[in-house]
Design an enzyme around this catalytic site. Structure first.
Site, PDB file in Angstrom:
ATOM      1  N   ASP A   7       0.883  -1.164   0.000  1.00 34.62           N
ATOM      2  CA  ASP A   7       0.000   0.000   0.000  1.00 34.62           C
ATOM      3  C   ASP A   7       0.921   1.214   0.000  1.00 34.62           C
ATOM      4  O   ASP A   7       1.435   1.611   1.049  1.00 34.62           O
ATOM      5  CB  ASP A   7      -0.898  -0.008   1.240  1.00 34.62           C
ATOM      6  CG  ASP A   7      -1.852   1.180   1.257  1.00 34.62           C
ATOM      7  OD1 ASP A   7      -2.379   1.544   0.191  1.00 34.62           O
ATOM      8  OD2 ASP A   7      -2.069   1.745   2.353  1.00 34.62           O
ATOM      9  N   GLU A  68      -1.062  -1.304  -4.925  1.00 38.82           N
ATOM     10  CA  GLU A  68      -2.299  -0.566  -5.178  1.00 38.82           C
ATOM     11  C   GLU A  68      -2.089   0.383  -6.352  1.00 38.82           C
ATOM     12  O   GLU A  68      -1.114   1.129  -6.396  1.00 38.82           O
ATOM     13  CB  GLU A  68      -2.723   0.227  -3.939  1.00 38.82           C
ATOM     14  CG  GLU A  68      -4.037   0.954  -4.155  1.00 38.82           C
ATOM     15  CD  GLU A  68      -4.516   1.640  -2.897  1.00 38.82           C
ATOM     16  OE1 GLU A  68      -5.194   0.997  -2.092  1.00 38.82           O
ATOM     17  OE2 GLU A  68      -4.188   2.825  -2.736  1.00 38.82           O
ATOM     18  N   ASP A 141      -2.772   1.281   6.868  1.00 39.48           N
ATOM     19  CA  ASP A 141      -1.890   0.996   5.726  1.00 39.48           C
ATOM     20  C   ASP A 141      -1.441  -0.469   5.744  1.00 39.48           C
ATOM     21  O   ASP A 141      -1.305  -1.102   4.700  1.00 39.48           O
ATOM     22  CB  ASP A 141      -0.653   1.903   5.754  1.00 39.48           C
ATOM     23  CG  ASP A 141      -1.016   3.356   5.927  1.00 39.48           C
ATOM     24  OD1 ASP A 141      -1.274   4.030   4.922  1.00 39.48           O
ATOM     25  OD2 ASP A 141      -1.060   3.803   7.092  1.00 39.48           O
TER      26      ASP A 141
END
Length: 179
Positions: A7, A68, A141
């Site tokens: 992330d 991501e 996160d």
């Protein structure tokens, strides 16, 4: 399949490693966050993220990396930092010859919660249930990185098989047309 989920972020880059296969329970391997001070120069921050990711790759030996996909936000500065961090993750994986997959936030949310519009708490709750953890990974996160890895384990394998089948079909068609 063992997947490192990333992330991306400049201040907090979530990392999580999950092992599993489609249709089977996923298992937590490791989870954490690579942090950089907000007042450090951008180059130093990116080097710190690269070093952190290289250490994670060395210690967890994933088969693939799921990052991501960066999407447009109103805050250009945030988007740039996220994109730069994502690029470092892609570079680290590519340097090792590891396959990299980019997953959108809505794709990840749908994979772990069943809804592409789930909020962060719902994602964290489902990650906790899926991996049978005692507590929700913190900060968000870290939970998001695990969600990325779970998404790739469950969906990435299918995507890879579909791509392989499509390539085989195209090769077979090309072979028939040459005769």
């Amino acid at each position: 399949m063992r997947v490192l989920g990333v992330d991306p972020g400049l201040t907090r880059c979530g990392v999580g490693v999950v092992e599993g296969r489609p249709g089977s329970p996923a298992r937590l391997v490791a989870v954490g966050v690579i942090r950089t001070p907000a007042d450090d120069e951008i180059g130093a921050r990116l080097v710190a993220i690269e070093r952190g990711l290289e250490k994670w790759l060395d210690e967890t030996a994933p088969d693939a990396v799921a990052v991501e996909r960066v999407f447009a936000q109103h805050n250009v500065r945030t988007v740039m930092g996220t994109a730069q961090s994502a690029a470092v993750a892609i570079l680290c994986a590519a340097r090792r010859g590891l396959p990299v997959a980019l997953h959108t936030p809505s794709e990840v949310k749908a994979a772990v919660t069943g809804s592409g519009t789930a909020d962060k708490k719902q994602v964290g709750t489902m990650v906790t249930r899926i991996l049978r953890l005692d507590a929700m990974p913190k900060p968000a996160d870290a939970a998001d990185a695990l969600a990325l890895a779970i998404c790739h384990v469950w969906r990435g394998g299918m995507q890879n098989r579909l791509a392989t089948a499509a390539t085989a079909a195209a090769t077979a068609r090309a072979g028939r047309s040459l005769r």
